[in-house]
Design a protein around this motif. Structure first.
Motif, PDB file in Angstrom:
ATOM      1  N   TYR A   1      36.223  49.966  28.292  1.00 26.21           N
ATOM      2  CA  TYR A   1      36.133  49.711  29.726  1.00 26.21           C
ATOM      3  C   TYR A   1      36.752  50.835  30.561  1.00 26.21           C
ATOM      4  O   TYR A   1      36.140  51.322  31.518  1.00 26.21           O
ATOM      5  CB  TYR A   1      36.815  48.375  30.058  1.00 26.21           C
ATOM      6  N   TYR A   2      37.953  51.250  30.205  1.00 26.84           N
ATOM      7  CA  TYR A   2      38.623  52.264  31.015  1.00 26.84           C
ATOM      8  C   TYR A   2      37.906  53.611  30.949  1.00 26.84           C
ATOM      9  O   TYR A   2      37.868  54.355  31.935  1.00 26.84           O
ATOM     10  CB  TYR A   2      40.082  52.405  30.589  1.00 26.84           C
ATOM     11  N   ALA A   3      37.331  53.939  29.797  1.00 22.95           N
ATOM     12  CA  ALA A   3      36.557  55.169  29.687  1.00 22.95           C
ATOM     13  C   ALA A   3      35.311  55.090  30.570  1.00 22.95           C
ATOM     14  O   ALA A   3      34.911  56.075  31.199  1.00 22.95           O
ATOM     15  CB  ALA A   3      36.164  55.424  28.233  1.00 22.95           C
ATOM     16  N   HIS A   4      34.709  53.917  30.632  1.00 25.99           N
ATOM     17  CA  HIS A   4      33.536  53.730  31.490  1.00 25.99           C
ATOM     18  C   HIS A   4      33.900  53.962  32.954  1.00 25.99           C
ATOM     19  O   HIS A   4      33.068  54.419  33.737  1.00 25.99           O
ATOM     20  CB  HIS A   4      32.980  52.319  31.307  1.00 25.99           C
ATOM     21  N   TRP A   5      35.140  53.643  33.300  1.00 23.70           N
ATOM     22  CA  TRP A   5      35.590  53.816  34.687  1.00 23.70           C
ATOM     23  C   TRP A   5      36.273  55.161  34.912  1.00 23.70           C
ATOM     24  O   TRP A   5      36.971  55.348  35.902  1.00 23.70           O
ATOM     25  CB  TRP A   5      36.526  52.676  35.066  1.00 23.70           C
ATOM     26  N   GLY A   6      36.059  56.094  33.988  1.00 18.49           N
ATOM     27  CA  GLY A   6      36.456  57.474  34.219  1.00 18.49           C
ATOM     28  C   GLY A   6      37.784  57.922  33.654  1.00 18.49           C
ATOM     29  O   GLY A   6      38.236  59.033  33.941  1.00 18.49           O
TER      30      GLY A   6
ATOM     31  N   PHE B   1      26.992  47.204  31.756  1.00 20.02           N
ATOM     32  CA  PHE B   1      27.239  48.631  31.533  1.00 20.02           C
ATOM     33  C   PHE B   1      25.969  49.343  31.046  1.00 20.02           C
ATOM     34  O   PHE B   1      25.616  50.424  31.524  1.00 20.02           O
ATOM     35  CB  PHE B   1      28.352  48.820  30.502  1.00 20.02           C
ATOM     36  N   ARG B   2      25.275  48.721  30.083  1.00 23.78           N
ATOM     37  CA  ARG B   2      24.074  49.334  29.519  1.00 23.78           C
ATOM     38  C   ARG B   2      22.949  49.407  30.555  1.00 23.78           C
ATOM     39  O   ARG B   2      22.202  50.399  30.609  1.00 23.78           O
ATOM     40  CB  ARG B   2      23.613  48.538  28.293  1.00 23.78           C
TER      41      ARG B   2
ATOM     42  N   ALA C   1      41.169  49.743  40.728  1.00 29.25           N
ATOM     43  CA  ALA C   1      41.362  48.468  41.427  1.00 29.25           C
ATOM     44  C   ALA C   1      41.778  47.368  40.452  1.00 29.25           C
ATOM     45  O   ALA C   1      41.331  47.339  39.297  1.00 29.25           O
ATOM     46  CB  ALA C   1      40.079  48.078  42.152  1.00 29.25           C
ATOM     47  N   TYR C   2      42.605  46.432  40.944  1.00 27.86           N
ATOM     48  CA  TYR C   2      43.122  45.358  40.078  1.00 27.86           C
ATOM     49  C   TYR C   2      42.019  44.494  39.458  1.00 27.86           C
ATOM     50  O   TYR C   2      42.151  44.113  38.283  1.00 27.86           O
ATOM     51  CB  TYR C   2      44.100  44.475  40.846  1.00 27.86           C
ATOM     52  N   PRO C   3      40.943  44.127  40.190  1.00 29.22           N
ATOM     53  CA  PRO C   3      39.910  43.291  39.539  1.00 29.22           C
ATOM     54  C   PRO C   3      39.363  43.906  38.256  1.00 29.22           C
ATOM     55  O   PRO C   3      39.113  43.189  37.279  1.00 29.22           O
ATOM     56  CB  PRO C   3      38.822  43.183  40.613  1.00 29.22           C
ATOM     57  N   LYS C   4      39.192  45.225  38.228  1.00 31.86           N
ATOM     58  CA  LYS C   4      38.712  45.884  37.013  1.00 31.86           C
ATOM     59  C   LYS C   4      39.788  45.850  35.922  1.00 31.86           C
ATOM     60  O   LYS C   4      39.490  45.636  34.741  1.00 31.86           O
ATOM     61  CB  LYS C   4      38.296  47.321  37.314  1.00 31.86           C
ATOM     62  N   ILE C   5      41.036  46.060  36.329  1.00 37.92           N
ATOM     63  CA  ILE C   5      42.140  46.003  35.370  1.00 37.92           C
ATOM     64  C   ILE C   5      42.233  44.600  34.763  1.00 37.92           C
ATOM     65  O   ILE C   5      42.373  44.430  33.547  1.00 37.92           O
ATOM     66  CB  ILE C   5      43.471  46.362  36.053  1.00 37.92           C
ATOM     67  N   GLY C   6      42.147  43.582  35.627  1.00 42.27           N
ATOM     68  CA  GLY C   6      42.228  42.206  35.159  1.00 42.27           C
ATOM     69  C   GLY C   6      41.099  41.855  34.204  1.00 42.27           C
ATOM     70  O   GLY C   6      41.313  41.156  33.206  1.00 42.27           O
ATOM     71  N   LEU C   7      39.887  42.337  34.510  1.00 45.10           N
ATOM     72  CA  LEU C   7      38.739  42.080  33.647  1.00 45.10           C
ATOM     73  C   LEU C   7      38.940  42.703  32.268  1.00 45.10           C
ATOM     74  O   LEU C   7      38.757  42.035  31.234  1.00 45.10           O
ATOM     75  CB  LEU C   7      37.469  42.638  34.293  1.00 45.10           C
ATOM     76  N   ALA C   8      39.322  43.976  32.246  1.00 42.22           N
ATOM     77  CA  ALA C   8      39.532  44.666  30.969  1.00 42.22           C
ATOM     78  C   ALA C   8      40.655  44.016  30.168  1.00 42.22           C
ATOM     79  O   ALA C   8      40.543  43.828  28.951  1.00 42.22           O
ATOM     80  CB  ALA C   8      39.855  46.139  31.220  1.00 42.22           C
TER      81      ALA C   8
END
Length: 321
Positions: free
Chosen positions: A109-114, A300-301, A77-84
């Motif tokens: 971030y991207y690794a956290h999201w799979g 994340f933690r 999703a774009y919100p996650k992309i924008g945040l990273a």
């Protein structure tokens, strides 16, 4: 210590050294009170417009990552992309060696999201290509439309500058042609690059060019407060400053950007305008991105701790008889 680390640290030392020298050379004639007064001379409206252009640029930078994520065929999703993107680039552009620093943050971030390590590397690579394409397009435009300023700085004839400008535009068109017709990976020695589809390549050209055009507008806005500055000349100064930054590897272009813009613009680039641009485009995003990264890391933690507790609780339950 590996050769790569030695090279990285060496580049940082050289970059900081060059930045320190250029900052001293640029600001040595001015006292702190002179600089403060020069910044205060910029009207609030110009500062707000510069902030708006900077915001637009960082929005475009998130488009760099969006194109990369779609390039690896991921529907994040774009919100996650924008945040990273914002966290990685707001920090990476200020500390220097953004390809490494922002790349490490993106991976977190991207690794956290799979995403896999390979996919993250491709995203970082495509973002770098978008940077190059955007800069090539803007360089081509300003060199064709305003060759005089570039010629005076580079010590070349205007016809040569125009030829370079057209070459930049042709190179961009060539990239789009490759994206349209080449589907097998391009190989240069041991390096392999799979061309994006035409839709993504067009997005790279448009987003990349608009991004650098907005940064140039941000720079022009703070200079226009005290001088009659044309957009084309401000864009030319920005393009040449970026070329100098690529050569020197100064962290965040510190000192190099200011010295180059001052050289191109002369008295049109007041000391206050250079400081204001540095604060608006680099410092403010950095001081937003840094605490935001700490908040995201804490989230994340916390999530990881909850998952671990849930797994331990599930494992501790007696098996049904």
């Amino acid at each position: 210590m590996t050769r790569r680390k030695i090279l990285t640290y060496g580049m940082l030392v050289i970059g900081f050294g060059a930045a320190g020298y250029l900052l001293y050379h640029t600001f040595r004639e001015y006292s702190l009170s002179d600089i403060v007064e020069s910044v205060r001379a910029i009207p609030t409206f110009n500062l707000l417009m510069a902030l708006l252009f900077a915001f637009g640029s960082y929005l475009c930078l998130s488009g760099f990552d969006w194109a990369g994520v779609r390039y690896v065929r991921n529907d994040l999703a774009y919100p996650k992309i924008g945040l990273a993107s914002f966290i990685a680039l707001s920090i990476g552009q200020s500390v220097g060696l953004s390809g490494l620093s922002s790349g490490a943050l993106r991976y977190r971030y991207y690794a956290h999201w799979g995403m896999s390590t390979e996919d993250v590397a491709k995203i970082v690579l495509l973002s770098g290509v978008t940077v190059g394409i955007g800069m090539a397009m803007l360089s081509g435009i300003v060199m064709v439309l305003n060759p005089k300023d570039a010629a005076s700085v580079l010590g070349l004839r205007e016809t040569v500058i125009i030829a370079i400008g057209f070459a930049c535009l042709v190179a961009t068109a060539g990239y789009l042609a490759l994206a349209a017709f080449v589907r097998t990976p391009l190989k240069i020695r041991s390096w392999t690059f799979e061309m994006p589809v035409l839709k993504i390549a067009i997005a790279q050209v448009v987003i990349g060019t608009i991004n650098f055009a907005l940064v140039s507008a941000c720079l022009r806005e703070v200079m226009a407060a005290t001088a009659d500055v044309s957009y084309l000349k401000a864009a030319t100064a920005f393009v040449l400053a970026n070329l100098a930054i690529l050569i020197t590897h100064a962290p965040g272009g510190l000192g190099v950007l200011e010295a180059t813009v001052r050289h191109v613009m002369g008295d049109q680039a007041s000391i206050g305008s250079l400081v204001a641009f540095r604060v608006i485009y680099f410092f403010i995003p950095f001081f937003i991105g840094l605490p935001l990264s700490l908040v995201v890391e804490a989230v994340f933690r916390a999530r990881k701790a909850r998952r671990s507790s849930a797994e331990e609780l599930q494992m501790s339950k007696p098996a049904a008889v």
